[in-house]
Design a protein around this motif. Structure first.
Motif: not given
Length: 669
Positions: A120-122, A133-135, A139-141, A153-156
């Motif tokens: 949902a966030l991405m 999304p990884a950039n 999302i990073k914050q 959230i799952c960064p992987y």
């Protein structure tokens, strides 16, 4: 060169191996079910080559029970790939051992929750133009601020996704370039499971495995991927296949029944009822929740009434249970209770996931229990059983006692189904147990290892039969067998039917054992694992040891004691399950189904298999040398003796304690 030769990765076939592979190839070509009983060293893992030779674009699925069996097929497929460079294979193992994301609760539910929130966030950020999304800075914050013990959230997962904007369509989430590259390498290079997390880096290992599996010719899965309906359906949907698109190979097939029964059974404990009450009290009250709250004390009273029983395990009457639960409530039937529980449990599940709580709720367990007990009333393949735990509390279980319906459904749903094992003997009994009257092709292979490298004995003068357990002479002779056996060179193992018998004879025999490091199996998994590692390392230090273990326990099955790691095994007793009313009901069910053979199939066959598995740890390669001893005269009885593999029946010598001492002395010299 025929099709099989084109895929077979060795220079020549072992004795009888070609016959076994031709059988598997014909079933793959024409459809159907095959069962193969082939001792260690027969080359069973090459059955996968036979299926590939007849796959014609269909995916080959190999179901294994343990990581060591997974490694066996990985090595085999890597050899096939050296001959056929275009072969792709992948494996799928449980998220519990692969997930790099921390946090509490059930890993599968945690994964489901964080993926939903992350998606949902991405998608929200992608709609604002952030397609990678990884950039994305926001999302990073959020990832940096996240509580690692309660991740949302799952960064992987995020690193494995990106978005594209196809013409005339909205945003579409697709695998990232980094995930695709890793997945391609996983399916074309030999990357072991313990290397996978490090190889994947910031990409989800499970997503990498799944993406690799979609394009693979062969996919290695565990038993739960195959035998659990929900997991299998989700897996096949992810792979984009139907059962009829796949050729199925099941390794260690003697374990199929136990695994299916475990999956199809459900248990609730007293603490589950208490926890269910807490979960309902913390919820906005509804008519359904109020009605369920009324039945919880009834369940507790039923359990408390069973505490006074002298039996550790026994059957309980589901009709009495149902009457007691319904008494004094607004419910008129169990079906109404099941309907309300399903609605409530689904609401609790959704609420917990939204809150980042991923443990299975007690209400969900209670729902599954009531659903099964409701269904069991019309299905004799399920028994209602209670168990008294060590702390005196009671657990109620709806236990599946017949896995055949599930196994038949799965076998018929695939293009073909081949089951292999080193201890699928007598194969006719396993065929009836698993598949009833279905048409099944079977084959049993002889032992291909040099017979001069082994001696097999059966004691005619000892037994662990209950009537003889206090007989002084029987106990003394059994002790003599163990201490004589302990003087053989190399690492040794003695197996018992239960921890009680293990401890009894360990106390009697350990003071008489010299020049051997002694290891006694613990009920504690971690302690047992550490002791086993030490035991297996002894030959490399010039020392030797002896294991005291339980048949069917942590040290008796699924372990590969190659070379000098194990030079002999002694099985004390026929490891029958404890006999009680539940066991009698199981036997009666199978007698109704199979006649006289029903008791052998349901009671004696599992015991024989546990003994064979223990003995099977010794001779793992043609060069291994070892002594195998069955320490119970019941193995000489006609029905039990007939359950042993033909090669073992032909080689086994009957002995007494005195004869065994002489034979052991010859073997030492």
């Amino acid at each position: 060169m025929d099709a099989l030769d084109d895929w077979f990765p060795y220079r020549e076939y072992r004795s009888c191996q070609r016959e076994m592979l031709d059988l598997a190839a014909s079933v793959a070509r024409d459809g159907g079910i095959a069962m193969i009983d082939a001792p260690t060293g027969s080359g069973k893992s090459s059955v996968v080559s036979a299926l590939l030779a007849e796959s014609r674009g269909r995916k080959v699925l190999v179901a294994v029970r343990t990581i060591s069996q997974l490694a066996t097929f990985m090595r085999e497929l890597e050899l096939v790939r050296k001959k056929r460079g275009d072969l792709k294979f992948a494996y799928l193992i449980g998220k519990s051992s692969m997930c790099p994301l921390g946090g509490e609760g059930d890993v599968y539910r945690r994964c489901e929750g964080v993926k939903a929130f992350s998606t949902a966030l991405m998608r929200e950020r992608a709609q604002k133009g952030s397609l990678v999304p990884a950039n994305d800075r926001q999302i990073k914050q959020q990832i940096r601020k996240m509580d690692p013990d309660h991740p949302l959230i799952c960064p992987y997962f995020i690193h494995g996704k990106s978005f594209v904007e196809p013409e005339d369509a909205g945003l579409k989430m697709v695998p990232s370039a980094a995930l695709r590259v890793r997945a391609e390498r996983v399916s074309t290079e030999l990357i072991w499971p313990d290397q996978l997390a490090g190889f994947c880096g910031d990409i989800c290992p499970y997503d990498t495995m799944m993406h690799a599996a979609r394009d693979a010719d062969v996919v290695l899965v565990n038993f739960y991927h195959l035998f659990d309906d929900m997991i299998r359906e989700q897996l096949y949907q992810s792979l984009g296949i139907e059962g009829h698109d796949a050729l199925l190979l099941i390794d260690e097939a003697h374990n199929c029944g136990d695994v299916v029964q475990s999956i199809e059974s459900v248990t609730i404990e007293e603490r589950d009822i208490v926890q269910a009450g807490h979960e309902l009290s913390g919820r906005r009250r509804s008519q359904q929740a109020d009605a369920i709250v009324q039945i919880l004390p009834q369940i507790t009273r039923f359990m408390e009434a069973l505490r006074g029983s002298h039996e550790v395990e026994d059957w309980f009457d589901p009709a009495i249970f149902q009457r007691m639960i319904l008494s004094g409530t607004l419910y008129r039937s169990m079906e109404e209770i099941v309907d309300d529980l399903l609605k409530i449990s689904e609401g609790i599940r959704e609420k917990n996931i939204q809150a980042g709580e991923f443990r299975e709720s007690a209400i969900e367990r209670l729902t599954e229990f009531f659903y099964r007990i409701f269904r069991s009333a019309a299905d004799p393949a399920y028994l209602t059983v209670y168990r008294k735990e060590d702390d005196g509390t009671v657990a109620l279980e709806v236990r599946n006692i017949d896995p055949s319906t599930k196994l038949q459904d799965i076998a018929r749903a695939h293009a073909c189904c081949v089951l292999i094992s080193g201890t699928l003997s007598p194969i006719g009994s396993y065929r009836r147990y698993y598949f009833g009257d279905l048409d099944v092709t079977t084959i049993s292979l002889p032992n291909s290892f040099p017979p001069e490298n082994r001696r097999i004995f059966c004691a005619s003068d000892i037994t662990t039969a209950y009537s003889m357990r206090r007989d002084a002479q029987n106990l003394a002779r059994t002790e003599d067998y163990i201490t004589t056996f302990a003087r053989l060179p190399g690492n040794l193992a003695v197996y018992f039917p239960s921890y009680d018998l293990l401890n009894t004879f360990a106390d009697r025999c350990v003071p008489r054992i010299r020049k051997k490091q002694i290891y006694i199996e613990s009920k504690d998994t971690a302690a047992s694992a550490a002791m086993l590692r030490e035991f297996m390392a002894l030959p490399g230090t010039g020392r030797s040891g002896i294991l005291f273990a339980v048949c069917g326990g942590k040290w008796s099955e699924g372990l590969d004691y190659r070379g000098e790691m194990l030079a002999g095994a002694l099985v004390i007793g026929l490891p029958l399950a404890p006999f009680n009313r539940v066991r009698r009901m199981v036997i009666d069910y199978f007698r109704m189904k199979f006649g006289e053979e029903g008791e052998f199939i349901s009671y004696t066959l599992p015991a024989v298999n546990r003994a064979l598995q223990a003995l099977g740890r010794v001779l793992r390669t043609p060069e291994d040398r070892g002594m195998l001893v069955l320490g119970d005269r019941r193995f000489l009885e006609r029905r039990v003796h007939a359950g042993l593999p033909p090669w073992m029946q032909g080689e086994m010598a009957t002995c007494t304690a005195d004869i065994f001492k002489k034979e052991a002395e010859k073997w030492r010299s």
